[in-house]
Write a protein that holds these residues in place. Structure first.
Motif, PDB file in Angstrom:
ATOM      1  N   ARG A  50       0.997  -0.970  -0.038  1.00 51.44           N
ATOM      2  CA  ARG A  50      -0.095  -0.071   0.027  1.00 51.44           C
ATOM      3  C   ARG A  50       0.654   1.272  -0.125  1.00 51.44           C
ATOM      4  O   ARG A  50       1.861   1.422   0.694  1.00 51.44           O
ATOM      5  CB  ARG A  50      -0.880   0.022   1.131  1.00 51.44           C
ATOM      6  CG  ARG A  50      -2.057  -1.024   1.082  1.00 51.44           C
ATOM      7  CD  ARG A  50      -2.860  -1.024   2.429  1.00 51.44           C
ATOM      8  NE  ARG A  50      -3.906  -2.036   2.191  1.00 51.44           N
ATOM      9  CZ  ARG A  50      -3.866  -3.322   2.645  1.00 51.44           C
ATOM     10  NH1 ARG A  50      -2.460  -4.010   2.915  1.00 51.44           N
ATOM     11  NH2 ARG A  50      -4.842  -4.141   2.380  1.00 51.44           N
ATOM     12  N   ASP A  53      -0.544   7.121  -0.484  1.00 56.57           N
ATOM     13  CA  ASP A  53      -1.941   7.576  -0.724  1.00 56.57           C
ATOM     14  C   ASP A  53      -2.951   6.641   0.081  1.00 56.57           C
ATOM     15  O   ASP A  53      -4.091   6.734  -0.095  1.00 56.57           O
ATOM     16  CB  ASP A  53      -2.247   7.814  -2.137  1.00 56.57           C
ATOM     17  CG  ASP A  53      -2.064   6.337  -2.946  1.00 56.57           C
ATOM     18  OD1 ASP A  53      -1.925   5.471  -2.575  1.00 56.57           O
ATOM     19  OD2 ASP A  53      -2.398   6.716  -4.244  1.00 56.57           O
ATOM     20  N   GLY A  54      -2.617   5.464   0.648  1.00 58.34           N
ATOM     21  CA  GLY A  54      -3.241   4.419   1.224  1.00 58.34           C
ATOM     22  C   GLY A  54      -3.929   3.270   0.133  1.00 58.34           C
ATOM     23  O   GLY A  54      -4.571   2.333   0.701  1.00 58.34           O
ATOM     24  N   ARG A  55      -3.829   3.421  -1.041  1.00 60.57           N
ATOM     25  CA  ARG A  55      -4.319   2.774  -2.167  1.00 60.57           C
ATOM     26  C   ARG A  55      -3.547   1.391  -2.105  1.00 60.57           C
ATOM     27  O   ARG A  55      -2.281   1.340  -2.056  1.00 60.57           O
ATOM     28  CB  ARG A  55      -4.414   3.327  -3.640  1.00 60.57           C
ATOM     29  CG  ARG A  55      -5.310   4.315  -3.545  1.00 60.57           C
ATOM     30  CD  ARG A  55      -5.605   5.060  -4.877  1.00 60.57           C
ATOM     31  NE  ARG A  55      -4.302   5.897  -5.170  1.00 60.57           N
ATOM     32  CZ  ARG A  55      -4.066   6.152  -6.499  1.00 60.57           C
ATOM     33  NH1 ARG A  55      -5.119   6.110  -7.388  1.00 60.57           N
ATOM     34  NH2 ARG A  55      -3.146   6.868  -6.989  1.00 60.57           N
ATOM     35  N   GLN A  56      -4.272   0.262  -2.331  1.00 61.46           N
ATOM     36  CA  GLN A  56      -3.737  -1.039  -2.225  1.00 61.46           C
ATOM     37  C   GLN A  56      -3.345  -1.391  -3.865  1.00 61.46           C
ATOM     38  O   GLN A  56      -4.097  -1.280  -4.735  1.00 61.46           O
ATOM     39  CB  GLN A  56      -4.590  -1.927  -1.974  1.00 61.46           C
ATOM     40  CG  GLN A  56      -4.061  -3.381  -2.080  1.00 61.46           C
ATOM     41  CD  GLN A  56      -5.184  -4.503  -1.286  1.00 61.46           C
ATOM     42  OE1 GLN A  56      -5.870  -4.349  -0.341  1.00 61.46           O
ATOM     43  NE2 GLN A  56      -5.313  -5.391  -2.098  1.00 61.46           N
ATOM     44  N   GLY A  57      -2.263  -1.759  -3.903  1.00 58.74           N
ATOM     45  CA  GLY A  57      -1.730  -2.122  -5.480  1.00 58.74           C
ATOM     46  C   GLY A  57      -1.942  -3.626  -5.335  1.00 58.74           C
ATOM     47  O   GLY A  57      -2.532  -4.459  -4.658  1.00 58.74           O
ATOM     48  N   TRP A  82       5.137   3.848   3.231  1.00 56.32           N
ATOM     49  CA  TRP A  82       4.377   2.433   2.544  1.00 56.32           C
ATOM     50  C   TRP A  82       4.113   1.572   3.676  1.00 56.32           C
ATOM     51  O   TRP A  82       4.638   1.461   4.552  1.00 56.32           O
ATOM     52  CB  TRP A  82       5.215   2.156   1.577  1.00 56.32           C
ATOM     53  CG  TRP A  82       5.337   2.866   0.246  1.00 56.32           C
ATOM     54  CD1 TRP A  82       6.030   3.830   0.103  1.00 56.32           C
ATOM     55  CD2 TRP A  82       4.799   2.439  -0.943  1.00 56.32           C
ATOM     56  NE1 TRP A  82       5.973   4.260  -0.955  1.00 56.32           N
ATOM     57  CE2 TRP A  82       5.336   3.567  -1.917  1.00 56.32           C
ATOM     58  CE3 TRP A  82       4.107   1.400  -1.612  1.00 56.32           C
ATOM     59  CZ2 TRP A  82       5.012   3.548  -3.338  1.00 56.32           C
ATOM     60  CZ3 TRP A  82       3.765   1.453  -2.860  1.00 56.32           C
ATOM     61  CH2 TRP A  82       4.239   2.371  -3.749  1.00 56.32           C
TER      62      TRP A  82
END
Length: 653
Positions: A50, A53-57, A82
């Motif tokens: 992650r 920006d907190g988004r999960q890859g 991260w």
């Protein structure tokens, strides 16, 4: 314990996740964990990364290793904070596949495998919803084949068995168990890959008389004239010792004399005088505006300016009168000066961080952010091991809250645990024991230790500093200067050298491991142009080393350092390979500056990306000569002609 499966021994993890592990943008970061389950059903593991920006890859599937360990690599692509988690899951397709293969191998036919075929079709129906759209038809065709009752067994199962690679990447996952998140701080690339050059601005453009006494003090303007020469050598970081006003009280004279004579310039590390302290510029160097011009000129030449952060004061620093509580008082009422017995530093007062810690922290934060505002994003920190660790942890991460691209190099030649501790709490890079590793065996063992610590301690190899002139350079002659430069620049992704190295400066103060007429205490102007014109400069060789470093991505990393066997204890052989580009560099270097040496290599071919039997071409990037090589090769190194080979490896097609 939480979740269906155990997840243990996760790495990278510093102090059980208390501190973030380190990486840089684009670095391949190895992740591992131990996970297992009951019975014989198949387990799978993956890493979920992650970003800031907190988004999960997308998750990265982990490969099984020995003793229930799982391994993968991840590649963060932006600076900042991260996290990663480990997910363990039941993999029904993998279990079904392994089971049906074993049953078929045992002689079971279609009449025995009805339930197995039905279970497989159900699993693949689920799998079809999780694969990319372009692969769904292939999965559904396998479902149809499994249900084709009038077809031979091989025809029914073969399409399903061919999905192994696809369903490894896009598995059906049951009973998913997630670990706690583990932090990784990702720096810009220069945090790992950099070439440093140190000079004293006051010496550039300075003049001294026949006795070495100052006639003219160098300025930022005159020091600007040296920038093209530094840039031509391929350096990208220019480190300046302290540029602040220098104390007059107890000022040291030349060669660390206790009493300064008239005109002696003193040590830049004795910071502070009537003109100001840590936020001021030494008036003989110029003004703050002059310093900004210098920074811009350096940037235009491809150099980033690094600044010294030395948290100590001269006796006449403004802090001493404004905040006397920040210092330690002796029983007689005097302020204690710095000591490292038997060494004494009468011109320096150490700060007592236990007296008014909140006030000290806020003032130092103000000073650091002041210089960040001027354009400084790299600080070389003087003696950080003599200040409280909790202070550094607070300061570094406070600065990164607003300026995440600021880097901190720890100048701490101290006990291993302390150096590693400074790395864990947030220092970007560290000086190392490189200078004192003078045999091939010592260097290999030390580098292997550093590789194992890459999650928290990034090395910066320096063959010399203003404080350190090792005896190998005092007595080794020009060949040893080449040898140590090759070792520093090719083993470590970050390396540096102090001005004068390229002129083979090697005269030591008797009985000491430091320079005679030390630039810490006096001006030391040098005629760079004359040295190069007369062939007395190592600058062209240094430039070539840095050019090789820039051109070969394999040299930008630390974790990829791999040693190869060679049957001569005076020689060291190693390689670095970049898996993304396939670029591979192979180096053989002598440690003996006086004698010719032969050696026979036994290369670890898979580490070079090849099979054991392959032949390949190596090109010596120092001479342009090419050789035909394989696993076993003979090498001859003459210290007066060429003490090292720096090969690029070219696989034959």
């Amino acid at each position: 314990m939480a979740g269906r499966f155990l997840i243990e021994d996760v790495t990278p993890s510093l102090a059980c996740g208390r501190y973030p592990a380190k990486a840089v943008v684009g670095e391949l970061v190895p992740v591992s964990a131990r996970s297992y389950r009951e019975g014989h059903q198949s387990l799978g593991c993956n890493v979920v990364l992650r970003g800031p920006d907190g988004r999960q890859g997308p998750f990265t599937r982990m490969n099984p290793g020995e003793n229930d360990m799982w391994h993968a690599t991840v590649k963060p692509d932006a600076t900042g904070s991260w996290t990663f988690t480990i997910e363990a899951f039941s993999d029904p397709y993998l279990y079904w596949r392994d089971s049906i293969i074993k049953k078929i191998d045992a002689g079971q036919g279609v009449e025995d495998l009805g339930n197995d075929l039905a279970e497989g079709s159900e699993i693949l129906e689920r799998a079809a919803t999780g694969v990319p759209e372009e692969s769904q038809a292939q999965v559904l065709e396998a479902v149809t084949a499994l249900r084709k009752e009038d077809a031979p067994l091989y025809e029914r199962v073969s399409p399903a068995l061919s999905l192994t690679t696809l369903l490894w990447q896009y598995p059906v996952r049951d009973l998913v168990t997630e670990s706690d998140p583990y932090p990784i701080w990702v720096d810009r690339e220069r945090a790992l890959f950099s070439s440093w050059y140190e000079f004293f601005p006051r010496s550039e453009g300075a003049e001294v008389d026949a006795d070495g006494r100052p006639v003219r003090h160098g300025t930022f303007s005159t020091a600007t004239d040296r920038l093209p020469g530094v840039a031509r050598m391929g350096f990208d970081v220019l480190y300046l010792p302290p540029i602040h006003p220098i104390g007059r009280v107890n000022r040291k004279g030349r060669n660390n004399a206790l009493v300064a004579e008239e005109g002696d310039v003193g040590s830049p590390w004795a910071i502070g005088a009537a003109e100001g302290g840590h936020d001021a510029i030494h008036p003989e160097l110029g003004t703050l505006k002059d310093f900004r011009r210098f920074i811009k000129a350096a940037n235009d030449a491809g150099l980033e300016v690094a600044m010294d952060l030395a948290l100590q004061t001269a006796p006449d620093h403004p802090w001493v009168s404004e905040h006397p509580e920040w210092f330690t008082r002796k029983p007689d009422g005097s302020i204690a000066y710095a000591e490292n017995p038997p060494k004494k530093y009468q011109d320096i007062y150490p700060i007592n961080f236990d007296n008014d810690p909140a006030g000290i922290r806020q003032e130092i934060l103000r000073v650091v952010l002041h210089w960040v505002k001027q354009g400084i994003k790299i600080f070389r920190v003087d003696n950080p091991h003599t200040k409280p660790f909790d202070f550094w942890h607070w300061l570094i991460w406070k600065v990164k809250e607003t300026d995440p691209d600021v880097l901190f190099l720890a100048e701490a030649f101290t006990r291993p645990a302390v150096m590693h501790g400074l790395g864990r709490i947030g220092f970007t890079q560290s000086y190392t024991y490189f200078t004192w590793r003078t045999t091939a065996r010592e260097m290999r063992e030390y580098c292997e230790e550093l590789i194992a610590s890459a999650d928290h301690m990034r090395p910066n190899f320096w063959p010399n500093t203003p404080d350190i002139l090792h005896e190998s350079l005092q007595h080794g002659g020009p060949p040893m200067f080449k040898i140590r430069a090759v070792l520093a620049s090719m083993l470590s992704p970050s390396w540096g050298m102090y001005a004068g190295y390229e002129l083979y400066e090697h005269l030591a103060r008797p009985g000491a491991e430091e320079y005679l007429d030390n630039e810490k205490y006096q001006l030391r102007p040098r005629d760079w142009a004359a040295a190069e014109a007369e062939g007395r400069s190592l600058a062209p060789f240094i430039a070539r080393l840095n050019e090789i470093r820039r051109a070969n991505p394999a040299l930008h990393w630390l974790r990829n350092l791999h040693f190869h066997d060679i049957d001569n204890d005076a020689l060291l052989c190693w390689s670095k390979r970049d898996p993304d580009s396939g670029n591979t560099v192979l180096v053989v270097c002598s440690f003996d500056a006086a004698s010719v040496h032969w050696g026979n290599t036994t290369l670890d071919m898979p580490a070079l990306g090849m099979d054991w039997h392959e032949r390949f071409t190596v090109r010596d990037e120092l001479t342009g000569t090419e050789y035909d090589w394989g696993q076993h090769n003979a090498v001859r190194l003459d210290p007066y002609v060429q003490p090292a080979h720096v090969f690029t490896v070219h696989r034959r097609i």
